[in-house]
Structure formats: structure tokens, C-alpha cells
Motif scaffolding. Structure first.
Motif, short mmCIF file in Angstrom:
data_model
loop_
_atom_site.label_atom_id
_atom_site.label_comp_id
_atom_site.label_asym_id
_atom_site.label_seq_id
_atom_site.Cartn_x
_atom_site.Cartn_y
_atom_site.Cartn_z
N HIS A 183 0.83 -1.21 0.00
CA HIS A 183 0.00 0.00 0.00
C HIS A 183 0.87 1.26 0.00
CE1 HIS A 183 -3.60 -2.39 0.86
NE2 HIS A 183 -4.32 -1.30 0.74
N ASN A 184 1.92 1.21 0.81
CA ASN A 184 2.78 2.39 0.92
C ASN A 184 3.61 2.62 -0.35
OD1 ASN A 184 1.97 2.95 3.56
ND2 ASN A 184 3.51 1.59 4.44
N GLU A 185 4.09 1.54 -0.95
CA GLU A 185 5.03 1.67 -2.06
C GLU A 185 4.34 1.75 -3.42
OE1 GLU A 185 7.83 -1.52 -1.71
OE2 GLU A 185 8.77 -0.70 0.10
N THR A 186 3.26 1.03 -3.60
CA THR A 186 2.57 1.01 -4.90
C THR A 186 1.07 1.19 -4.69
OG1 THR A 186 2.46 -1.42 -4.79
CG2 THR A 186 4.30 -0.46 -6.01
N PRO A 187 0.65 2.36 -4.22
CA PRO A 187 -0.78 2.56 -3.92
C PRO A 187 -1.67 2.46 -5.15
CG PRO A 187 0.42 4.65 -3.82
CD PRO A 187 1.45 3.56 -3.92
N GLU A 188 -1.10 2.73 -6.35
CA GLU A 188 -1.92 2.66 -7.56
C GLU A 188 -2.48 1.26 -7.79
OE1 GLU A 188 2.49 2.43 -8.65
OE2 GLU A 188 1.23 3.63 -7.34
N LEU A 189 -1.78 0.25 -7.27
CA LEU A 189 -2.24 -1.12 -7.43
C LEU A 189 -3.55 -1.35 -6.69
CD1 LEU A 189 -1.67 -4.02 -8.42
CD2 LEU A 189 -0.28 -4.36 -6.39
N PHE A 190 -3.75 -0.58 -5.60
CA PHE A 190 -4.92 -0.81 -4.75
C PHE A 190 -6.06 0.16 -5.06
CE2 PHE A 190 -1.33 -2.69 -2.59
CZ PHE A 190 -1.84 -3.95 -2.32
N VAL A 191 -6.02 0.73 -6.24
CA VAL A 191 -7.21 1.45 -6.70
C VAL A 191 -8.27 0.44 -7.15
CG1 VAL A 191 -8.12 3.08 -8.39
CG2 VAL A 191 -5.95 3.55 -7.24
N PRO A 192 -7.94 -0.52 -8.05
CA PRO A 192 -8.96 -1.50 -8.42
C PRO A 192 -9.08 -2.67 -7.45
CG PRO A 192 -6.99 -1.84 -9.75
CD PRO A 192 -6.74 -0.61 -8.91
N GLN A 193 -8.00 -3.05 -6.76
CA GLN A 193 -8.08 -4.21 -5.87
C GLN A 193 -8.88 -3.86 -4.62
OE1 GLN A 193 -4.24 -5.95 -5.12
NE2 GLN A 193 -3.87 -6.40 -7.28
N MET A 194 -9.87 -4.67 -4.31
CA MET A 194 -10.81 -4.35 -3.25
C MET A 194 -10.62 -5.17 -1.98
SD MET A 194 -12.81 -1.94 -4.23
CE MET A 194 -12.48 -0.99 -5.72
N ILE A 195 -10.16 -6.40 -2.12
CA ILE A 195 -10.12 -7.34 -1.00
C ILE A 195 -8.75 -8.00 -0.95
CG2 ILE A 195 -11.36 -9.28 0.09
CD1 ILE A 195 -13.49 -8.80 -2.20
N PHE A 196 -8.30 -8.36 0.24
CA PHE A 196 -7.05 -9.11 0.35
C PHE A 196 -7.23 -10.21 1.39
CE2 PHE A 196 -6.62 -6.08 3.80
CZ PHE A 196 -6.06 -6.84 4.81
N THR A 197 -6.41 -11.22 1.25
CA THR A 197 -6.34 -12.27 2.27
C THR A 197 -4.88 -12.63 2.48
OG1 THR A 197 -6.38 -14.23 0.86
CG2 THR A 197 -8.51 -13.22 1.37
N ALA A 198 -4.61 -13.24 3.61
CA ALA A 198 -3.27 -13.76 3.90
C ALA A 198 -3.44 -15.13 4.54
CB ALA A 198 -2.50 -12.83 4.84
N THR A 199 -2.65 -16.10 4.09
CA THR A 199 -2.78 -17.45 4.62
C THR A 199 -1.45 -18.18 4.60
OG1 THR A 199 -3.95 -19.57 4.38
CG2 THR A 199 -3.40 -18.40 2.36
N GLU A 200 -1.29 -19.12 5.56
CA GLU A 200 -0.15 -20.04 5.55
C GLU A 200 -0.68 -21.46 5.51
OE1 GLU A 200 -1.96 -20.18 7.95
OE2 GLU A 200 -0.96 -20.18 9.89
N SER A 201 -1.91 -21.59 4.99
CA SER A 201 -2.63 -22.84 4.78
C SER A 201 -3.45 -23.29 5.99
CB SER A 201 -1.70 -23.99 4.35
OG SER A 201 -1.06 -24.58 5.46
N ILE A 202 -3.17 -22.73 7.16
CA ILE A 202 -3.94 -23.09 8.36
C ILE A 202 -4.92 -21.98 8.70
CG2 ILE A 202 -3.81 -23.73 10.80
CD1 ILE A 202 -0.96 -24.76 10.19
N GLY A 203 -4.37 -20.80 8.97
CA GLY A 203 -5.22 -19.63 9.19
C GLY A 203 -5.57 -18.98 7.86
N PHE A 204 -6.58 -18.11 7.89
CA PHE A 204 -7.00 -17.44 6.65
C PHE A 204 -7.62 -16.11 7.07
CE2 PHE A 204 -9.55 -16.58 2.90
CZ PHE A 204 -8.79 -17.07 1.86
N SER A 205 -6.82 -15.04 7.03
CA SER A 205 -7.28 -13.71 7.43
C SER A 205 -7.68 -12.92 6.20
CB SER A 205 -6.18 -12.96 8.19
OG SER A 205 -5.91 -13.57 9.42
#
Length: 976
Positions: A183-205
Motif C-alpha cells: 500500500h505504501n510503495e505502490t498505492p496505484e495497485l490498490f485502486v482496483p483491488q478491493m479485497i485481500f487475504t493472507a494465509t499459511e494454509s492453516i489460518g485465513f485472514s
């Protein structure tokens, strides 16, 4: 055996599961070609900069398909979608386009038409194109990032998944931290992107872009814990993502700033159940219990919006009913920020009657109290839907005699933030709203669920000393034994009852007692709450008591510490008028109270702010007002909001109530709810003491036994070697942080006296291990304030050996290392730390930065036991020898550190004549002195460096790799 990487364990599995539910996989190379990013020709960085965020051809094709009258060239469309601000405001505007409310001009009819980008009726998954790709690279001239997995609909990137290896400590926290960096370095990428997730296969935030506050990140719940396949196939299901895009992402103003939210699972389920009930011709009642702090207001608003827009509703009338006047403006602001039209504010009974008589179609906002006197059968339509907030307060005559008689065919759905009590009032609520559902609730999100999801926090209470408590007989006779106090759900009603409790009030407001309580509160706050960084409420029995407590607290705390907030009256005494404040001042007080480090730190209240006020920084409530049932629950729920402040290492563990009236001593009578719910709501602080005691007696000895020599250098060697294993460190960090938080909450308390010495030793071990093995700490932050003071005193009086003994990296280093009396493991750690420190102290020397990187890699292999201690030490000593050799050669050639670094990089890459090219590159740096601050100069510099190397090396991929490596290390060296 090497450990599997994140691609094999997580990323590739997600791609497989995504394809099984309807997503088409687009390989990285193909995706880059479709974005205009062709690695086979030209400068790679420039190609990345010029690459589109979209699959342009597909996007244009779908726009032409969905919009037959659209005739603009492809470039115009892409330019239009690339022109939004690179901020949350641009993201909001882009979502409007994704919801097909963007416009394009249709010349033949000289008017604007809606621009359709996505077909939301695509139940067959054939109308839109659903694609997923990996290693999605973006470069804006200064920063380049690569997202692990990106999901695109019709060529538009919508969802990003950041994958981590489950073997990494706090893997999901690292993934979310990476999203923050993007977000800090390439904010233009997050103009169209609406949702994010992060996972290590066990948790899913998951969460929404532009909102990375911890309390707004949620765990996706599935019946099978740890089942990555089930999570991907439910969360990433195309139809579910269409629902999220179309309905369940919200933007709303809060504290004069735009915020973005996503409705969680319990909210979306409730919305859909209520809509289904509203369109059910057979059933017209429903009750929704979503515990306070879990987003009930947004659930109601989104429900109203979706009912209004649903074709099945057939131009409905929706009444949004709230129970307090001060919430009307807030609700109207939220409705406006959602872009809802056809909203009317009925602030008078006559306005409601007029709107209903005239068959108004739209949303009406009003308070429940405005229904008195409504005529019978004022509107008999069936598509009138009434959503009532705090439904447990509306079961009296006004609702039954007026509202239901006036709108006999309407659907009534009640919302409540507290469980329905077991009194006659509660039974009335179930009879009014819950009669058509077997368990009484259309949907339920209990306190226990909310705490488990970390939507809210558990509450702990303690009872003040006996001499300050209300005498039991007085409490029983004038409050608890009165039938009218049972099920009481309004503070105004409570105040009327308390006005008759003469002896009770006289006791609470006695001058000597007020002074004693104020002194106790001041000491408790400064010793227990303020060191944690949090704030507090002082809840007095009435307004005169508030004035008294302000005067008393000012004797023990600076006046700025506290402020009084209550509603003034023209007939008030001078003592009360002294605390009258206007709306602007009150608003400023509220805002300052919610901010870390700002005054006031304690708000003195009696009615205002006990319902509806949301300040996550509020941790403690000093309760000096008798309450019960709903009023008590709503009041104490002010302190159960999650709070995180990364800058000050704060993560609120729970809320706390200190009871000065003795109501918690009779909890079953005070809270007439299901016992399971009560147990989830509040717990005695004694439980935390028991927990601390058990952990110190059962877990701590394992670690304390590592100290055999009064914490001298031998113990340090032993501890460092013992915690070389990452899993062992992880288990220790977790156990210690749990203990530390308990200590911070309980301290100061005489109960801790027997545990001070072993706890201090344990804290010293934690400090040692943390400093030895962690460079940056994500979840295991530095020790808390009280513990830190304890450890500092302990270090000053005991023989704890030096935790880190830095060695200067020079020609004498080898001899210094050999002469150290420490063990080999400690030498390894100290040497790695010394290399890192030398690199930090000489941050303009890129060679040292690269050396520190190699040292970190050596450390990783050492910790993973891929190399033994002696081999690791030898590798580090070789690095030092190599560094001394390069300094000698650098001096002989007359190079500065930058030129030599370039020379060495080119020589390592196999260039035949790196000397002359190094001078060319050095000259390029001289000619672009602002390359560190100017993106334009950085681009020009990279281009010149690339051309200079390309003249000597004709392998483009190798040239690109060398340039990337060079600038990556330079960026680290110069902290770019």
C-alpha cells in the motif's frame, strides 16, 4: 532436508482449488504479455512500469459486450480507469464503477449511460470471465512489488492473496505486513483491488484494501479448522466475491475521515436472512441478536439498502427505527455516505404520519418515541418493512398499540445488541419479534462467538474494598428487590428508580466516601491503567455526583486528567452549570479521549456516553452507579472494543470494570440472562491471578532451570544454544507473552510478591533470546512498561552477563573472537549482530549491506541446523576476511565504496572489463545526484546503468538480474 517453500505448500494448492470452482489459471508469462509486460525484449523495469494493471483486451471486449452503445477506443477506456486518485477515495470511486454506476457519453441520444463492467446476474458463471494468476508484478519507477496470487474478473484485479510458509513464525502477520508495504510503495495497485487475504494454509485472514487496522482484519471461519481447500472454495467462490463487490463493502465517514469496511460472515448471513424474511408471505416477524460492538448498525443499514433495491420488494417503504435522538444524525450520515437516495428524516410524529398517509416509498429514519398517537390502518401495504434497533426496549405499549395497529401488514424485524433477558420484559420481546422462529432468533451472534472471533474482548471485573461498597441491605431494599428494576433497558428509566433510592444515593454521594473513592481511582488509574496507555470511565450515580467526583479527582490528579460529560439543564445549580459544555466542546472531548496520549484520560459520566459511544482506547470502567440487565451490559460493553497501536506496542487484552457499588457480587441477580451468556460476558479478575499462578508454577520452571550459574556467561551460552531451534523459541515467546500481559494487568498487587524474582528472571531470559535471535519483532514486541522497569532494576543488582557483546569488524576481529571466553554459539550470534551493526553504522557502504544479508542467510541455515556451530563460525569469519581483502583492494584502486561495489558486482557477474564500466556507472550517479528522491532521475539512472552493462554483456536476462541486484542493495544501503 530442506523445508518446502510457500509456493509448493500454499500457493500452488490455492491455484488448484481456484480452478476447481470456476477460475481459469493464467500463467505468469501469459498474464504479463496480456498486460503489455514482455520480458523478452527491452528494459524489464521500464516494461513493468508501462504494464497495465488490467488485461486490457479482455476488459475492452467485455465492456463492448455489456454496453452495445459504447464506441470509445480501447485506450480511452483504460485511461479512464487509470485516472482515479491513488488513495482510498480513488478506491471508493472505482468500486462505484465496479457496481456499474460509472458513466459514458452516448452521442446519438446526447446523454450519459451507465457503464457496465460486471454482470452480477451471472449465476451460471458464463457471462463474466473469472481468471487467476500468480507472481503479479508492478513497478512504478521507484518501487517494485510482486503479489503472490491475484483474482481478476473481466480483466480487472479484484482480490489478492498473500501466501506464507506455515513454518515461519507469525506467518500471517508477516503476510499482512507485506500488504501494508505494498500500500505504501505502490498505492496505484490498490485502486482496483478491493479485497485481500493472507494465509499459511492453516489460518485465513481477510479484509478490505485501505483498511489494515488489526481490529478490521478477520478470520474466515469454516467448519473444518485448517482446511485450506474448504476456505478457498468458500471465500473465493465467484458468486460469493460478486456478492462482496456488489453489496458487502462499505465506505463511511468517521471522525471526518473516510473509512472502508467489509461485512463479516455473521453480518452477511443476517442480512440475507432478514431479506428472506421480508419477502416471506407467511412470516412477518424476526429477531436478530448481534452482540454489541460486532457491527449491528452497518448490518441494519445494509439490510435496508438491499431491501430497498430488491425487485421483489416492489418499491417498498422501510422504517429504520432507533431508540435515541443523538443516534439519528449518525445514522443519517452513514446512509448518506453509502450513497442512498430516497431517505427521509422523520423528526416529528406528524412527519411520519404524513409520509405514511401519502404512501412514501423509500427509507424513513426516526426514533421509536415518535409513534405515539399514530392512527389505525394508516397504511395497509404489505411491502412495508420495519427494522427496529435495540428491540428489547420497544415491547411496551407504543409499539403494540400504535405502530402495529397503524401498519397491520408490515414486517417487523427487531435488532438487539444484548441477549434477551429472562424476565417478563424479555418474554415480551420474544413474543413480539421471535415468535415465528423455533429458538426465538432469526439470527444470533452471541457474545461468546464475538470474543472467539476477537470482534469484542472479554471483560474482567474486580470489587472495591468493602468499606466503599453499598451496604447489602440498602442495595437489596432500594434496588435489587424492586420488581421494576428487573429487565430494565433504559438509563432514563433507571434514573427515575434511583431518584427514589434516597438512602442509596446519600451513601454513594457522601463527601467522605466520594473522596475515598476518588483517591482509590486516582491510585488505581496511575498504577494499573495509565502505564498500559489506556483510558477510563468514572460512572457516577447522577449529575451532582459527577460534579463531586470531578472536584475530588482534581485533588489527586492534575485537572487535565479528567472531564465531565452530561446533559445540562437551565435550572441547574451553579455547581452543575460549572460543567456545562456546548456541542462543539463535547465533540472535541470525545475525539481527544479516543486518541492515544491526549487529555482527558478519564471521563466522568452518568448517562451520556454509556450507550453508543465507541472509543477502543477505553479500557477501565470505575462503576459507582447501580445498574442491572440491559443497562449494565450496555454500559460495561463500552470497554470491550479491541484496540491496537503498533507504534506503542499496545494490544488491548480485554476490558476491565472496578465495581464500587457491589453489583458484581450478586452477578446472577444483576444479569438476568442465560448463564452461558453471563459466563462469556464477565469474569472475576481472580481468574487472571489463578492463571498467572498456574503458568508460573507449571510452565516457568522449564525455562528457569536453564539458569545454573547465577546468569553468568555460561548460562548465556547455554540459553542461546538451547533456543537455537525456532519452534522452541516460538513456544517460549508465546508462553512468556501470555505471562507478561497477565503481570502488566495485575500489577501492582501484593499477590505478585512471591513471583517477582522468578518472573524477573524469566523476563531477562526473554530479553536475551529476543535480542540474540530477532532483528525485527512482529508479534513479540518489546517488553511492557512495568516489566521493563522491573528488569532494569534487576539487571542493576545481579550478575546477568552482557546479552550482546559487539565486536568491531576489522583486522583484529579474528583475534578478538578467539580470545572471547564465550561459547561457540554465543560467538556466532554476537558475530552476526556485529556484522549487522557495522552495516547499520556504515549504511552508505553497499558492500557491508550485502555482507549483512549474507550473514542473515548464514544465520537462517544455522538456526535450521543445516550447518553446525563451528562451520557457521568459519563462514562468518570468512566473510570478515573477505571484507578486509575488499577494503584493501578498494584502497589500492582508489575507489569509493559505491564504485567498488559496482565493480565487484560486475566482476562477480563475469564481466571481462568491469573497471571501465564501473567508472561509467559512477559518472552516471554523479550526473544524477537526486536519484534517491526523484523518481524521474532514478528512471534515467537505471536506464544509463543498464545501457552501460549491456554494452559489455549481451545476455539481457543476465543484465536485468545484475541491475536489479545492484539497485536492490543500493536501496537497502540508502534506506529507500
Amino acid at each position: 532436508m530442506p523445508k518446502p517453500g510457500e509456493h509448493k505448500t500454499v500457493q500452488s494448492r490455492i491455484l488448484t482449488y481456484a480452478q476447481e470452482i470456476g477460475w481459469t489459471f493464467v500463467p505468469q508469462a501469459e498474464a504479463e504479455t496480456r498486460r503489455g509486460f514482455n520480458r523478452s525484449s527491452g528494459n524489464i523495469q521500464e516494461k513493468a512500469q508501462q504494464a497495465s494493471l488490467y488485461f486490457d483486451d479482455l476488459l475492452y471486449q467485455k465492456v463492448r459486450e455489456f454496453n452495445p452503445h459504447y464506441t470509445e477506443p480501447q485506450g480511452v477506456l483504460i485511461s479512464q480507469l487509470s485516472n482515479f486518485p491513488t488513495s482510498i477515495y480513488g478506491n471508493r470511486d472505482f468500486l462505484d464503477y465496479l457496481r456499474n454506476t460509472g458513466k459514458y457519453f452516448y452521442a446519438p441520444e446526447n446523454r450519459e449511460l451507465d457503464l457496465t463492467l460486471i454482470d452480477y446476474s451471472d449465476l451460471s458463471l458464463t457471462k463474466n470471465v473469472y481468471e487467476v494468476t500468480e507472481e503479479y508484478s508492478v513497478h512504478n519507477g521507484k518501487h517494485g512489488i510482486r503479489e503472490d496470487i491475484v483474482f481478476l474478473i473481466n480483466g480487472i484485479p479484484i482480490l489478492v492473496i498473500e501466501c506464507k510458509n506455515a513454518t515461519k513464525n507469525e506467518a500471517i502477520a508477516l503476510g499482512i505486513d507485506q500488504i501494508r508495504r505494498y500500500h505504501n510503495e505502490t498505492p496505484e495497485l490498490f485502486v482496483p483491488q478491493m479485497i485481500f487475504t493472507a494465509t499459511e494454509s492453516i489460518g485465513f485472514s481477510y479484509g478490505v484494501t485501505w483498511n489494515l487496522v488489526r481490529r478490521n482484519l478477520f478470520n474466515w471461519k469454516d467448519e473444518e479448522i485448517g482446511n485450506l481447500e474448504a476456505k478457498i472454495k468458500s471465500f473465493c467462490q465467484p458468486l460469493y466475491l460478486l456478492k462482496l463487490l456488489q453489496n458487502y463493502i462499505l465506505f463511511a465517514e468517521k471522525d471526518e475521515a473516510l473509512n472502508k469496511y467489509i461485512l463479516r460472515q455473521h453480518q452477511t448471513i443476517a442480512v440475507e436472512k432478514v431479506i428472506q424474511r421480508c419477502h416471506d408471505s407467511q412470516r412477518r416477524r424476526g429477531l436478530v441478536w448481534h452482540t454489541q460492538g460486532s457491527g449491528k448498525t452497518f448490518t441494519m443499514i445494509k439490510t435496508a439498502e438491499m431491501i430497498f433495491k430488491a425487485p421483489e420488494s416492489n418499491k417498498p417503504t422501510i422504517l429504520l427505527m432507533i431508540d435515541r435522538n443523538e443516534l439519528e444524525d449518525q445514522l443519517l450520515r452513514n446512509l448518506k455516505s453509502l450513497g442512498l437516495n430516497n431517505v427521509r428524516h422523520a423528526n416529528r410524529i406528524s412527519t411520519i404520519i404524513e409520509l405514511l398517509e401519502n404512501d412514501y416509498r423509500g427509507i424513513i429514519v426516526s426514533t421509536i418515541q415518535k409513534f405515539r398517537g399514530m392512527p389505525k390502518n394508516i397504511n395497509t401495504r404489505s411491502n412495508i418493512y420495519i427494522l427496529i434497533d435495540e428491540a428489547h426496549r420497544t415491547t411496551g405499549g407504543d409499539l403494540g398499540n400504535y405502530l402495529m395497529a397503524g401498519l397491520p401488514n408490515a414486517t417487523f424485524v427487531g435488532f438487539t445488541g444484548t441477549p434477551i433477558d429472562q424476565t417478563s420484559y424479555g418474554k415480551g420481546t420474544f413474543k413480539t419479534f421471535g415468535i415465528e422462529d423455533d429458538d426465538g432468533y432469526l439470527h444470533k451472534y452471541s457474545i461468546a462467538e464475538s470474543i472467539e472471533d476477537k470482534t469484542t474482548l472479554p471483560l474482567y471485573y474486580n470489587i472495591a474494598p468493602n468499606e466503599m461498597l453499598v451496604p447489602a441491605q440498602v442495595m437489596d431494599e432500594e434496588f435489587l428487590n424492586l420488581a421494576e428494576t428487573e429487565g430494565i433497558n433504559d438509563i432514563a428509566e433507571l434514573n427515575k428508580i434511583l431518584d427514589r433510592a434516597v438512602n442509596l444515593k446519600n451513601f454513594l454521594k457522601g463527601d467522605q466516601r466520594v473522596d475515598s473513592v476518588a483517591k482509590y481511582v486516582a491510585e488505581h488509574y496511575t498504577q494499573n491503567v495509565e502505564p498500559l496507555g489506556y483510558k477510563a470511565f468514572m460512572v457516577a450515580v447522577d449529575r451532582p455526583a459527577c460534579a463531586k467526583y470531578k472536584q475530588a479527582l482534581d485533588r489527586y490528579l492534575p485537572p487535565d486528567y479528567s472531564a465531565v460529560v452530561y446533559t445540562g439543564n437551565n435550572n441547574d445549580t451553579p455547581e452543575l452549570k460549572a460543567h456545562h459544555i456546548d456541542g462543539k466542546t463535547e465533540k472535541q472531548l470525545r475525539e481527544n479521549f479516543a486518541k492515544f496520549g491526549e487529555y482527558p484520560k478519564i471521563l466522568i459520566v452518568t448517562e451520556k456516553l454509556l450507550t453508543g459511544f465507541d472509543a477502543p482506547l477505553l479500557y477501565a470502567m470505575y462503576l459507582d452507579k447501580p445498574m442491572r440487565d440491559h443497562t449494565l451490559l450496555q454500559a460495561i460493553a463500552r470497554v470491550n472494543r479491541p484496540y491496537e497501536n503498533e507504534d506503542h506496542d499496545m494490544l488491548k487484552p480485554h476490558g476491565f470494570v472496578l465495581d464500587f457499588v457491589g453489583i458484581f457480587d450478586k452477578l446472577e441477580r444483576a444479569l438476568a440472562f442465560d448463564s452461558k451468556e453471563i459466563n462469556a460476558i464477565v469474569k472475576d479478575l481472580k481468574l487472571l491471578k489463578t492463571l498467572f499462578k498456574n503458568k508460573m508454577e507449571e510452565q516457568a520452571p522449564t525455562y528457569l532451570d536453564l539458569i545454573q550459574h547465577n546468569f553468568n556467561d555460561k548460562d548465556v551460552d547455554n540459553i542461546i544454544n538451547h533456543f537455537r531451534d525456532q519452534e522452541r523459541r516460538k513456544a517460549f515467546f508465546k508462553a512468556y507473552k501470555e505471562l507478561e500481559m497477565l503481570y502488566e494487568i495485575i500489577s501492582p498487587d501484593a499477590f505478585l510478591r512471591p513471583y517477582i524474582d522468578p518472573y524477573t528472571t524469566l523476563s531477562s531470559i526473554y530479553n536475551l533470546v529476543r535480542q540474540a535471535y530477532t532483528k525485527r519483532v512482529y508479534v513479540d514486541k518489546a517488553v511492557q512498561r512495568k516489566t521493563d522497569e522491573l528488569v532494569q532494576k534487576h539487571i542493576g543488582t545481579t550478575a546477568i552477563a552482557a546479552i550482546t557483546d559487539f565486536v568491531e569488524i576489522n583486522t583484529q576481529t579474528l583475534e578478538a573472537i578467539q580470545n572471547k571466553p564465550t561459547g561457540a554459539t554465543t560467538k556466532v550470534i554476537n558475530l552476526i549482530k556485529s556484522i549487522e551493526k557495522t552495516a547499520e553504522d556504515n549504511s552508505d557502504d553497499p558492500f557491508l549491506v550485502a555482507m549483512a544479508e549474507r550473514a542473515k542467510s548464514i544465520q537462517d541455515n544455522f538456526e535450521n541446523r543445516q550447518t553446525n556451530t563451528q562451520d557457521t563460525l568459519d563462514l562468518l569469519l570468512q566473510e570478515i576476511k573477505y571484507n578486509e581483502q575488499r577494503k584493501k583492494e578498494q584502497a589500492e584502486r582508489g575507489f569509493d565504496s559505491l564504485t567498488y561495489f559496482v565493480y565487484q558486482t560486475l566482476e562477480d557477474a563475469g564481466m571481462s572489463d568491469p573497471d571501465s564500466v564501473s567508472h561509467q556507472i559512477k559518472q552516471a550517479f554523479i550526473e544524477h545526484p537526486n536519484w534517491r528522491t526523484s523518481e524521474a532521475e532514478l528512471r534515467e539512472l537505471r536506464q544509463e546503468v543498464t545501457f552501460a552493462i549491456y554494452a559489455e554483456m549481451d545476455d539481457l536476462d543476465q543484465v536485468t538480474a545484475v541491475v536489479d541486484q545492484l539497485f536492490r542493495l543500493l536501496s537497502q544501503a540508502y534506506d529507500l
